[in-house]
Design a protein around this motif. Sequence first.
Motif, PDB file in Angstrom:
ATOM      1  N   TRP A 118       0.887  -1.271   0.040  1.00 34.14           N
ATOM      2  CA  TRP A 118       0.026   0.151  -0.035  1.00 34.14           C
ATOM      3  C   TRP A 118       0.833   1.330   0.046  1.00 34.14           C
ATOM      4  CZ3 TRP A 118      -4.479   0.837  -1.754  1.00 34.14           C
ATOM      5  CH2 TRP A 118      -5.115   2.038  -1.505  1.00 34.14           C
ATOM      6  N   GLN A 119       1.869   1.113   0.746  1.00 34.38           N
ATOM      7  CA  GLN A 119       2.963   2.340   0.819  1.00 34.38           C
ATOM      8  C   GLN A 119       3.539   2.572  -0.509  1.00 34.38           C
ATOM      9  OE1 GLN A 119       5.722   1.966   3.991  1.00 34.38           O
ATOM     10  NE2 GLN A 119       6.427   4.191   3.727  1.00 34.38           N
ATOM     11  N   LEU A 120       3.806   1.476  -1.308  1.00 32.20           N
ATOM     12  CA  LEU A 120       4.634   1.788  -2.571  1.00 32.20           C
ATOM     13  C   LEU A 120       3.442   1.828  -3.777  1.00 32.20           C
ATOM     14  CD1 LEU A 120       6.825  -1.779  -2.552  1.00 32.20           C
ATOM     15  CD2 LEU A 120       7.559   0.831  -2.695  1.00 32.20           C
ATOM     16  N   TYR A 121       2.345   1.163  -3.566  1.00 33.30           N
ATOM     17  CA  TYR A 121       1.722   1.547  -4.833  1.00 33.30           C
ATOM     18  C   TYR A 121       0.219   1.887  -4.689  1.00 33.30           C
ATOM     19  CZ  TYR A 121       5.006  -1.852  -6.497  1.00 33.30           C
ATOM     20  OH  TYR A 121       6.235  -2.480  -6.765  1.00 33.30           O
ATOM     21  N   GLY A 122      -0.429   2.571  -3.393  1.00 29.64           N
ATOM     22  CA  GLY A 122      -1.541   2.749  -3.103  1.00 29.64           C
ATOM     23  C   GLY A 122      -1.691   4.088  -3.528  1.00 29.64           C
ATOM     24  N   HIS A 123      -0.833   4.980  -4.189  1.00 27.21           N
ATOM     25  CA  HIS A 123      -1.113   6.116  -4.834  1.00 27.21           C
ATOM     26  C   HIS A 123      -1.522   6.161  -6.021  1.00 27.21           C
ATOM     27  CE1 HIS A 123       3.022   5.161  -5.736  1.00 27.21           C
ATOM     28  NE2 HIS A 123       2.611   6.123  -6.769  1.00 27.21           N
TER      29      HIS A 123
END
Lengths: 309, 309, 309
Positions: A118-123
């Motif tokens: 989520w930190q890497l790709y949540g955006h």
Amino acid sequence: MHITGTFLDEISHDIPHQNWSQKEWDKDFQHMKAMGIDTVILIRCGYRRWITYPSKVLKEREGAYSPPIDLVEMYLTLAEKYGFSFYFGLYDSGKYWWDKGDFASEIDINLRVVDEVWQLYGHFPAFKGWYLSQEVSRKTGKIISLYQDLGRRVKDISNGLPTLISPYIDGKKAILAQESSLIKNDAVSLKQHEEEWNEIFDGIKEVVDIVAFQDGHADYDELADYFYVNKLLADRYGMSCWTNAESFDRDMPIKFLPIKWEKLKLKLEAAQKAGVEKAITFEFSHFMSPQSAYPQAGHLYQRYMDWKK
Amino acid sequence: MHITGTFLDEISHDIPHQNWSQKEWDKDFQHMKAMGIDTVILIRCGYRRWITYPSKVLKEREGAYSPPIDLVEMYLTLAEKYGFSFYFGLYDSGKYWWDKGDFASEIDINLRVVDEVWQLYGHFPAFKGWYLSQEVSRKTGKIISLYQDLGRRVKDISNGLPTLISPYIDGKKAILAQESSLIKNDAVSLKQHEEEWNEIFDGIKEVVDIVAFQDGHADYDELADYFYVNKLLADRYGMSCWTNAESFDRDMPIKFLPIKWEKLKLKLEAAQKAGVEKAITFEFSHFMSPQSAYPQAGHLYQRYMDWKK
Amino acid sequence: MHITGTFLDEISHDIPHQNWSQKEWDKDFQHMKAMGIDTVILIRCGYRRWITYPSKVLKEREGAYSPPIDLVEMYLTLAEKYGFSFYFGLYDSGKYWWDKGDFASEIDINLRVVDEVWQLYGHFPAFKGWYLSQEVSRKTGKIISLYQDLGRRVKDISNGLPTLISPYIDGKKAILAQESSLIKNDAVSLKQHEEEWNEIFDGIKEVVDIVAFQDGHADYDELADYFYVNKLLADRYGMSCWTNAESFDRDMPIKFLPIKWEKLKLKLEAAQKAGVEKAITFEFSHFMSPQSAYPQAGHLYQRYMDWKK
């Protein structure tokens, strides 16, 4: 009942790899778009030591190998480009919940993966949902707890993005790919299937939004009944009921090549009759794509397009 | 660690035939050349009754069928045209040393083949070495005597041309192609592997110049250790240590299609780390060629070429 | 010994489907024509619930599914267009005479199918014969009665159109496609084969005109003897003796891909030596067609054409 979603089966259990680069994947998303697909689901982000993105968690804790490219980033970018929703499939250790029945370790490693992912790709704007990749056909071990813990966490972290599971029916064709036979004798009964999935759905109704049963393990003349029961159960517990229309053929000694169009059509029609809400397939790129290594897939695509018109 | 050699698997145990003519073979040698290949190894000149050249010896003594074309002459001619070294693979009776453990008959028929072959093809400038085609993973029967007798004779007759063997590791994936399973339980230990191959190498060091272990029978995370031991042993006995990088996938139920590029890359990198001197593959024409019947092979070729740059 | 006929294997037991439309079939008939084919044989008009034409009989009595297109009409039309003789293959219930040994029900359903089919398609000028699709290797159950009853009826209804059967040899390669092994131990002896088929031929000589043994179940070096015996028996009972030259490879773990040309050539030459009258193949569209999903098939076609010249 049109097919509007597909799994992405990189990191496969049993389907040989096509060795595509970003160029072929972009082309494949174009083919998907032309067919009406709007949803792509990463079947799993990793299996044993093979992973789809450069995960520190999985490299450190599971000894995973560094992947040649970041498939998750590539798929999210392509999904955005073509206006698709992307579902992220969780990690399958291939051991904790398999041989050892150690569901706690399977949950634990996945909670760490979820945080990392989520930190890497949540955006990424195309990140639209989660796929709980542990697939079962029965009330196996602590599968309810696993779905509960993982479903709750992914929804919490992502502001409630939808969660999907894709169970199978423990039917007469529930055979491992590496077994040579095609039929087993101790298939589940419809009644037993209903009882077990009633209990599972009751346990997971708050954290699983969509259930898409695989449609390939029962015989064709049994499918209508299973679709009916699955839809009934999903309705009872407020879940969406999709179908996972397998586009490969389970009746042939080569495991697996693209399915005969007549069979896929029969399955889609049976799903429609039961009121199933959406059809996804496992999976487009090997078994329905015009650029698949199996030319039968391109012909299946054409037959599907002729029929869809 | 670039791939600079390939087996030629005409007369195959388990890989279906592509039915190429001289025209397709010429084209394939061009593809090989473009990839950096400089060595081609005929996996065997015959297996049971199937043979690659019109051998009087094998027709008379083994009832071999007359081949439609002389593949040995064709390969030698193409090897010369493209500047490759050609290694000639000996005959595999498929019976004497298999079921019966009759290594003496296997040696006997091969001594006759060697005489015949050297007379017929020894003058070709591309004829640069010999492949002792009896592949083992353990100290099986009288394999040391067989390598000794055949290795000595081929070197004697050809003024010392180099000899190559390509054993396999009796690892967890040492499964016959016609078995449906993928994993076995009674794999050899690294220590046992080292002990047996130490003994074999000691027995054959004067007549075998190069050893190229097949890299597909152990798990990926075990490979580094095996490469290390194999290189250590080869150094100890003054042999060259190559790797036979399998370009097909042993982890899939279809036996066999081209390997996933990530896996081949991992194996080549592990070989390089151990100081292995040259990589050959089994084999280019089915599993890495742009004109292979398996389109995944052409994509593997592209991934390899991208990486090699 | 040129190949002048082929089966049409839609409704297959074990060969994955190519998903062709009328367009690809028309093209395939052109390829057949170019190769010298003049006879096409529908392997069966239905198997279990899968059928090739919209049969009221099979839908009502066997619960058959409605086929997406009428293949029988399409094949008859194409056969007429290209000047081929079309043989109609009877229904295979996949159960009555299989598990249950209930040959009476197999006969009964087929008598109804024959009536229906002749009424629907009997007027097509390309309708030139019948294929009794129940394939056996031994004197299995009441197979003689089945051939008698069905053979008599189809001849009666069609003013004596010829009837064809295609048995197999219960040889060492008589293995089911879904079994992983390649060889069995309890093969029939030549003498036993001769005795049983002598008895069968004696029983069916008045209603079966042509016998085309499949050529893939015995080893290559045994074939000459089998061809000799089969021709002898056919002559004895006044039947035509064809060979069913299998164009797929039974010796490989992938079941099945196109055969190595050398093997097909050997089999055709052995058939010719025995005086066999015509060669048909199982089958052109997967295993010999230039547009097959298996590119090896196109190369086999080329090798065959080179040889035929």
